[in-house]
Scaffold this active site. Structure first.
Site, PDB file in Angstrom:
ATOM      1  N   LYS A 135       0.817  -1.189   0.000  1.00 23.29           N
ATOM      2  CA  LYS A 135       0.000   0.000   0.000  1.00 23.29           C
ATOM      3  C   LYS A 135       0.862   1.254   0.000  1.00 23.29           C
ATOM      4  O   LYS A 135       0.383   2.354  -0.191  1.00 23.29           O
ATOM      5  CB  LYS A 135      -0.886   0.025   1.258  1.00 23.29           C
ATOM      6  CG  LYS A 135      -1.767  -1.183   1.417  1.00 23.29           C
ATOM      7  CD  LYS A 135      -2.467  -1.164   2.815  1.00 23.29           C
ATOM      8  CE  LYS A 135      -3.255  -2.445   3.010  1.00 23.29           C
ATOM      9  NZ  LYS A 135      -3.601  -2.644   4.414  1.00 23.29           N
ATOM     10  N   GLY A 136       2.145   1.069   0.251  1.00 24.94           N
ATOM     11  CA  GLY A 136       3.039   2.207   0.508  1.00 24.94           C
ATOM     12  C   GLY A 136       3.151   3.236  -0.598  1.00 24.94           C
ATOM     13  O   GLY A 136       3.432   4.406  -0.331  1.00 24.94           O
ATOM     14  N   GLU A 149       7.290   2.617  -6.304  1.00 22.65           N
ATOM     15  CA  GLU A 149       7.553   2.107  -4.952  1.00 22.65           C
ATOM     16  C   GLU A 149       7.678   3.268  -3.970  1.00 22.65           C
ATOM     17  O   GLU A 149       8.078   4.381  -4.360  1.00 22.65           O
ATOM     18  CB  GLU A 149       8.880   1.341  -4.963  1.00 22.65           C
ATOM     19  CG  GLU A 149       8.741  -0.161  -4.907  1.00 22.65           C
ATOM     20  CD  GLU A 149       8.405  -0.688  -3.523  1.00 22.65           C
ATOM     21  OE1 GLU A 149       7.559  -0.089  -2.827  1.00 22.65           O
ATOM     22  OE2 GLU A 149       8.986  -1.714  -3.135  1.00 22.65           O
ATOM     23  N   ASP A 150       7.387   2.995  -2.706  1.00 19.82           N
ATOM     24  CA  ASP A 150       7.596   4.008  -1.675  1.00 19.82           C
ATOM     25  C   ASP A 150       9.078   4.194  -1.381  1.00 19.82           C
ATOM     26  O   ASP A 150       9.607   5.294  -1.434  1.00 19.82           O
ATOM     27  CB  ASP A 150       6.809   3.645  -0.394  1.00 19.82           C
ATOM     28  CG  ASP A 150       7.012   2.200   0.061  1.00 19.82           C
ATOM     29  OD1 ASP A 150       7.846   1.472  -0.524  1.00 19.82           O
ATOM     30  OD2 ASP A 150       6.316   1.784   1.016  1.00 19.82           O
ATOM     31  N   ASP A 168      14.956  -0.374  -0.103  1.00 21.22           N
ATOM     32  CA  ASP A 168      15.824  -0.597   1.054  1.00 21.22           C
ATOM     33  C   ASP A 168      16.906  -1.621   0.661  1.00 21.22           C
ATOM     34  O   ASP A 168      17.883  -1.250   0.001  1.00 21.22           O
ATOM     35  CB  ASP A 168      14.926  -1.065   2.212  1.00 21.22           C
ATOM     36  CG  ASP A 168      15.646  -1.263   3.517  1.00 21.22           C
ATOM     37  OD1 ASP A 168      16.727  -0.690   3.704  1.00 21.22           O
ATOM     38  OD2 ASP A 168      15.142  -2.012   4.375  1.00 21.22           O
ATOM     39  N   PHE A 212      14.403   4.592  10.122  1.00 22.40           N
ATOM     40  CA  PHE A 212      13.102   4.067   9.700  1.00 22.40           C
ATOM     41  C   PHE A 212      12.155   5.242   9.495  1.00 22.40           C
ATOM     42  O   PHE A 212      11.844   5.983  10.424  1.00 22.40           O
ATOM     43  CB  PHE A 212      12.550   3.105  10.750  1.00 22.40           C
ATOM     44  CG  PHE A 212      11.359   2.352  10.258  1.00 22.40           C
ATOM     45  CD1 PHE A 212      11.509   1.248   9.425  1.00 22.40           C
ATOM     46  CD2 PHE A 212      10.076   2.749  10.600  1.00 22.40           C
ATOM     47  CE1 PHE A 212      10.407   0.558   8.946  1.00 22.40           C
ATOM     48  CE2 PHE A 212       8.964   2.068  10.129  1.00 22.40           C
ATOM     49  CZ  PHE A 212       9.134   0.966   9.304  1.00 22.40           C
ATOM     50  N   ASP A 246       4.343   3.282   6.355  1.00 23.06           N
ATOM     51  CA  ASP A 246       3.705   3.002   7.641  1.00 23.06           C
ATOM     52  C   ASP A 246       4.669   2.457   8.688  1.00 23.06           C
ATOM     53  O   ASP A 246       5.780   2.034   8.369  1.00 23.06           O
ATOM     54  CB  ASP A 246       2.594   1.963   7.456  1.00 23.06           C
ATOM     55  CG  ASP A 246       3.143   0.547   7.301  1.00 23.06           C
ATOM     56  OD1 ASP A 246       4.097   0.367   6.511  1.00 23.06           O
ATOM     57  OD2 ASP A 246       2.650  -0.362   7.978  1.00 23.06           O
TER      58      ASP A 246
END
Ligand code: 5GP
Length: 182
Positions: free
Chosen positions: A41-42, A97-98, A101, A150, A157
């Site tokens: 959902k990001g 994409e959010d 990483d 983070f 989220d």
């Protein structure tokens, strides 16, 4: 909520960067028909802002994959929870994409889409944690680099919360610890 989060990238800065990314994408994809594929959902907040600024014909689709548990570290396991509606064969795909990483999710996605016979596969991420990368994968467009912290907000989220923050913030480590150690 405020005292647990420090602003890392203010709303205006995210919005300005989105406009710049959109014009790059618009220029690169002119005359082509792209499927903008958001990872749920990001990516939804970033993606909805981004596509409004891209003035070329496009269609959108979504996939949901999971590579994260309820903590903050990658498990390395990628599972498809929701697949695309469109057939990707012969199509030009722009994954949205959010944050990238370790790169595991993006590598999985790019390999999957290439394997389905897409004509091209690129990615546009809001954030890039370049120093954390442990697989070799290109992030073709990204908004900003971030460090090891983070981050939450603008779609990102922590335990399903904070996605609606209109800026990118850093959750204080003591907040994360409180939940992770439960
Ligand atoms: P990767 O497969 O690149 O290790 O992980 C990508 C996914 O991990 C992102 O789509 C996002 O859901 C999650 N992720 C990685 N870093 C962060 C972070 O700092 N904050 C949040 N909220 N999610 C993150």
């Amino acid at each position: 909520m405020d005292y647990t989060i420090e602003t890392l990238i203010p709303r205006e800065a995210v919005e300005k960067r989105i406009k710049e990314l959109a014009s790059e994408i618009e220029r690169d994809y002119k005359g082509r028909e792209v499927i903008v594929l958001g990872l749920l959902k990001g990516s939804v907040i970033f993606m909805s802002d981004l596509i409004k600024e891209i003035d070329i014909p496009l269609v959108i689709d979504f996939m949901s994959v999971s590579s994260y548990g309820n903590g903050t570290d990658s498990t390395g396991i990628v599972k498809i929870l929701k697949d695309t509606d469109f057939d990707l064969k012969g199509r030009e795909i722009l994954i949205v994409e959010d944050i990238i990483d370790t790169g595991l999710t993006l590598k999985f996605m790019k390999d999957l889409i290439k394997g389905r016979g897409a004509k091209s596969v690129k990615c546009c991420a809001m954030l890039n944690k370049e120093a954390r990368r442990n697989v070799d994968v290109d992030v073709d467009y990204y908004g900003s680099k971030v460090g090891n912290e983070f981050v939450v907000g603008y779609g990102l989220d922590f335990l399903n919360m904070y996605r609606n923050l209109p800026y990118v913030g850093v959750l204080k480590p003591e907040v994360i610890q409180k939940y992770v150690n439960k």
